[in-house]
Design an enzyme around this catalytic site. Structure first.
Site, mmCIF file in Angstrom:
data_model
loop_
_atom_site.group_PDB
_atom_site.id
_atom_site.type_symbol
_atom_site.label_atom_id
_atom_site.label_comp_id
_atom_site.label_asym_id
_atom_site.label_seq_id
_atom_site.Cartn_x
_atom_site.Cartn_y
_atom_site.Cartn_z
ATOM 1 C CG HIS A 184 -2.055 0.852 1.296
ATOM 2 N ND1 HIS A 184 -2.444 1.656 0.262
ATOM 3 C CD2 HIS A 184 -2.927 1.131 2.321
ATOM 4 C CE1 HIS A 184 -3.489 2.384 0.637
ATOM 5 N NE2 HIS A 184 -3.794 2.092 1.887
ATOM 6 C CG HIS A 240 -3.984 0.286 -8.149
ATOM 7 N ND1 HIS A 240 -5.319 0.189 -7.869
ATOM 8 C CD2 HIS A 240 -3.466 1.170 -7.256
ATOM 9 C CE1 HIS A 240 -5.607 0.985 -6.870
ATOM 10 N NE2 HIS A 240 -4.503 1.591 -6.465
ATOM 11 C CG ASP A 282 2.887 4.978 -4.047
ATOM 12 O OD1 ASP A 282 2.840 6.191 -3.841
ATOM 13 O OD2 ASP A 282 2.149 4.159 -3.493
HETATM 14 N N1 CMC Z 1 5.291 -7.232 -10.181
HETATM 15 C C1 CMC Z 1 5.179 -8.472 -10.737
HETATM 16 N N2 CMC Z 1 4.024 -9.149 -10.805
HETATM 17 C C2 CMC Z 1 2.932 -8.577 -10.277
HETATM 18 C C3 CMC Z 1 2.988 -7.304 -9.679
HETATM 19 C C4 CMC Z 1 4.217 -6.622 -9.653
HETATM 20 N N3 CMC Z 1 4.325 -5.413 -9.095
HETATM 21 N N4 CMC Z 1 1.749 -6.961 -9.236
HETATM 22 C C5 CMC Z 1 0.946 -8.006 -9.536
HETATM 23 N N5 CMC Z 1 1.663 -8.971 -10.169
HETATM 24 C C6 CMC Z 1 1.132 -10.238 -10.698
HETATM 25 C C7 CMC Z 1 0.919 -11.237 -9.559
HETATM 26 O O1 CMC Z 1 2.030 -12.043 -9.343
HETATM 27 C C8 CMC Z 1 -0.279 -12.011 -10.069
HETATM 28 O O2 CMC Z 1 0.192 -12.960 -11.001
HETATM 29 P P1 CMC Z 1 -0.547 -14.397 -11.162
HETATM 30 O O3 CMC Z 1 -1.913 -14.064 -11.718
HETATM 31 O O4 CMC Z 1 0.319 -15.103 -12.121
HETATM 32 O O5 CMC Z 1 -0.611 -15.008 -9.801
HETATM 33 C C9 CMC Z 1 -1.101 -10.978 -10.839
HETATM 34 O O6 CMC Z 1 -0.166 -9.970 -11.243
HETATM 35 C C10 CMC Z 1 -2.197 -10.316 -10.020
HETATM 36 O O7 CMC Z 1 -1.628 -9.831 -8.816
HETATM 37 P P2 CMC Z 1 -2.394 -9.790 -7.418
HETATM 38 O O8 CMC Z 1 -1.390 -9.793 -6.318
HETATM 39 O O9 CMC Z 1 -3.454 -10.851 -7.403
HETATM 40 O O10 CMC Z 1 -3.121 -8.405 -7.520
HETATM 41 P P3 CMC Z 1 -3.666 -7.567 -6.292
HETATM 42 O O11 CMC Z 1 -4.761 -6.759 -6.844
HETATM 43 O O12 CMC Z 1 -3.978 -8.460 -5.141
HETATM 44 O O13 CMC Z 1 -2.398 -6.662 -5.885
HETATM 45 C C11 CMC Z 1 -0.909 -4.853 -5.676
HETATM 46 C C12 CMC Z 1 -2.275 -5.328 -6.200
HETATM 47 C C13 CMC Z 1 -0.806 -3.328 -5.810
HETATM 48 C C14 CMC Z 1 -0.773 -5.214 -4.168
HETATM 49 C C15 CMC Z 1 0.223 -5.547 -6.483
HETATM 50 O O14 CMC Z 1 0.114 -5.183 -7.850
HETATM 51 C C16 CMC Z 1 1.609 -5.231 -5.946
HETATM 52 O O15 CMC Z 1 2.074 -5.910 -5.021
HETATM 53 N N6 CMC Z 1 2.308 -4.176 -6.519
HETATM 54 C C17 CMC Z 1 3.570 -3.744 -6.010
HETATM 55 C C18 CMC Z 1 3.372 -2.875 -4.775
HETATM 56 C C19 CMC Z 1 2.860 -1.485 -5.135
HETATM 57 O O16 CMC Z 1 3.374 -0.819 -6.005
HETATM 58 N N7 CMC Z 1 1.846 -1.019 -4.363
HETATM 59 C C20 CMC Z 1 1.300 0.322 -4.508
HETATM 60 C C21 CMC Z 1 -0.117 0.354 -4.964
HETATM 61 S S1 CMC Z 1 -0.613 2.016 -5.483
HETATM 62 C C22 CMC Z 1 -0.599 2.944 -4.046
HETATM 63 C C23 CMC Z 1 -1.624 2.569 -3.062
HETATM 64 O O17 CMC Z 1 -2.802 2.408 -3.413
HETATM 65 O O18 CMC Z 1 -1.285 2.467 -1.879
#
Ligand code: CMC
Length: 425
Positions: free
Chosen positions: A266, A307, A365
């Site tokens: 987050h 996201h 971010d």
């Molecule tokens: N790098 C590589 N792979 C990724 C990433 C990433 N940053 N984000 C998602 N994926 C892949 C993930 O491995 C999954 O693959 P699979 O379908 O093969 O299992 C797929 O994409 C879907 O990911 P998810 O974890 O199910 O998606 P989510 O909606 O639960 O997570 C997230 C969203 C923001 C937590 C995630 O994209 C992430 O960890 N990003 C990096 C951290 C980040 O930049 N966070 C800031 C968010 S914006 C500011 C805020 O709102 O606070």
């Protein structure tokens, strides 16, 4: 009765009609409030992938189209035509302020910008190298101890004053975290300065000389604050609402929000982006890290990408990207190795099939950390600045929840998989 209903077939002869509610924009929602009582069943949705947790009038996101609206106004317009205080007023009051309303609001906030001298004593108890987010969680929660006069959350005036105090004192508390770390004296806020200027003044000013903040930096910081001010029912906002649903005081609720924001998935992502870029270390290493991010057996993720809601470019990231270029130009650091690395990472990730298929775009971010670093803000203060800005959204969402006529405590249920009843031998 709702115009449309969803029919849930539970068994062959058992069917339940569930009203479908339509908001002013966005997907319709199936109203399952009576499901537990009528069907003796719960819904299962860990991570709230398909659950609308509340009704709200504040912020709307269309993740597929990459749209973010505050009270109907597109974020791009607010970020380029309005300042953070206008945006705060909009989120809290529902409309943009006219001249007089703006003046009144600025006075309201200015009036509360100092913290009780007793609060300054807390800082001495923290080690110099304490993470500023740890200090924020403690100090903000402890504010309740100083304001017994305005803790009656059933009184709208008490709620307003508590909200003003939180928004007004956040920059002061945040800057004090930084000063404590570097061993400089705390700077009192100066009420002839604007909100954002005052924050930078308290961060970088020292008592022994005059300090003028560069207008370009004020503008860049103000934009960062606008872009982080609210984002609908994200993890920290939902935390604030859930904490507040029990009737907890607003200082405790915002402190809970700060705790949730701290996580790297987050608000902690902006700090994590910089750490990641430092770890990558060189443009030549980027392909290796891209491969790591794509490897399902490797926990590494590209921080600042992806996201939960946006499956298109985060509209905040578009503005932030532009601001990033402007600030680095202004500061003459556009050729910094870190920035070059960030741009190369962005380029490669946007062309890579894995990221395209999974709709993983750079988020807000990814760029904010780069701007903050160029402005001389230490990495561990990045999430603090996010918290400072998001306090406006948290306060607006908390107030909306408390004033709702059908407000009740949030109490999710569970799918129990543990041991069934047994006797102690
Ligand atoms: N790098 C590589 N792979 C990724 C990433 C990433 N940053 N984000 C998602 N994926 C892949 C993930 O491995 C999954 O693959 P699979 O379908 O093969 O299992 C797929 O994409 C879907 O990911 P998810 O974890 O199910 O998606 P989510 O909606 O639960 O997570 C997230 C969203 C923001 C937590 C995630 O994209 C992430 O960890 N990003 C990096 C951290 C980040 O930049 N966070 C800031 C968010 S914006 C500011 C805020 O709102 O606070």
């Amino acid at each position: 009765m709702a115009d449309k209903v969803a029919r849930l077939i539970i068994e062959e002869n058992r069917e339940l009609e569930l009203p479908i509610l339509q908001g002013s924009a966005g997907y319709p929602v199936i109203d399952i409030r009576q499901l537990g009582a009528q069907a003796k069943m719960f819904t299962y949705d860990p991570g709230f992938m398909s659950t609308a947790s509340c009704e709200s009038n504040i912020t709307f996101i269309d993740g597929e189209k990459g749209i973010l609206l505050h009270r109907g106004y597109p974020i791009e317009q607010l970020a380029t035509k309005k300042d953070f205080m206008d945006t705060a007023y909009l989120l809290l009051e529902g409309e943009l302020p006219n001249k007089q309303e703006r003046k009144g609001f600025l006075n309201r906030i200015c009036y509360h910008s100092m913290v009780h001298e007793g609060i300054a004593q807390f800082y001495n108890g923290f080690q110099r190298d304490a993470h500023p987010m740890a200090i924020m969680v403690g100090v903000v929660g402890a504010l309740a101890a100083f304001y017994h006069d305005s803790l009656d959350i059933s009184d709208p005036e008490h709620r307003r004053i508590a909200g003003d105090r939180l928004i007004a004192k956040m920059p002061t508390i945040a800057a004090m975290c930084y000063k404590h770390r570097i061993g400089q004296p705390f700077m009192y806020p100066k009420n002839d300065k604007g909100y954002t200027e005052n924050f930078l003044y308290m961060m970088f000013g020292v008592p022994c000389e005059e300090y003028q903040v560069s207008p370009a930096l004020i503008q860049a910081m103000d934009r960062i604050l606008i872009l982080h001010a609210d984002h609908e029912q994200n993890a920290s906002t939902s935390t604030v609402r859930l904490a507040g649903s029990s009737g907890a005081n607003p200082y405790a609720c915002i402190s809970a929000g700060i705790s949730s924001l701290w996580g790297p998935a987050h608000g902690g992502a902006n700090e994590a982006v910089l750490q990641m870029l430092n770890n990558i270390g060189d443009v030549k290493q980027i392909p290796k890290y891209i491969e790591k991010a794509k490897d399902r057996d490797d926990p590494f993720r590209l921080m600042g990408f992806g996201h939960r809601v946006y499956k298109n470019f985060d509209p905040r990231a578009k503005v932030m990207r532009q601001t990033c270029h402007e600030v680095l130009e202004e500061l003459g650091v556009k050729n910094s190795p870190l920035f070059e690395m960030a741009m190369e990472l962005e380029r490669i990730a946007l062309e890579d099939d894995y990221f395209i298929e999974k709709k993983l775009y750079p988020n807000v971010d990814f760029y904010s950390g780069i701007i903050l670093q160029a402005m001389g803000i230490p990495t561990n203060m990045f999430t603090v600045i996010f918290a400072l800005s998001r306090t406006v959204g948290w306060v607006a969402q908390w107030s909306e929840m408390i004033s709702a006529p059908d407000q009740r405590i949030g109490r999710p249920r569970q799918l129990y998989k543990g041991a069934t009843q047994r006797d102690v031998k």
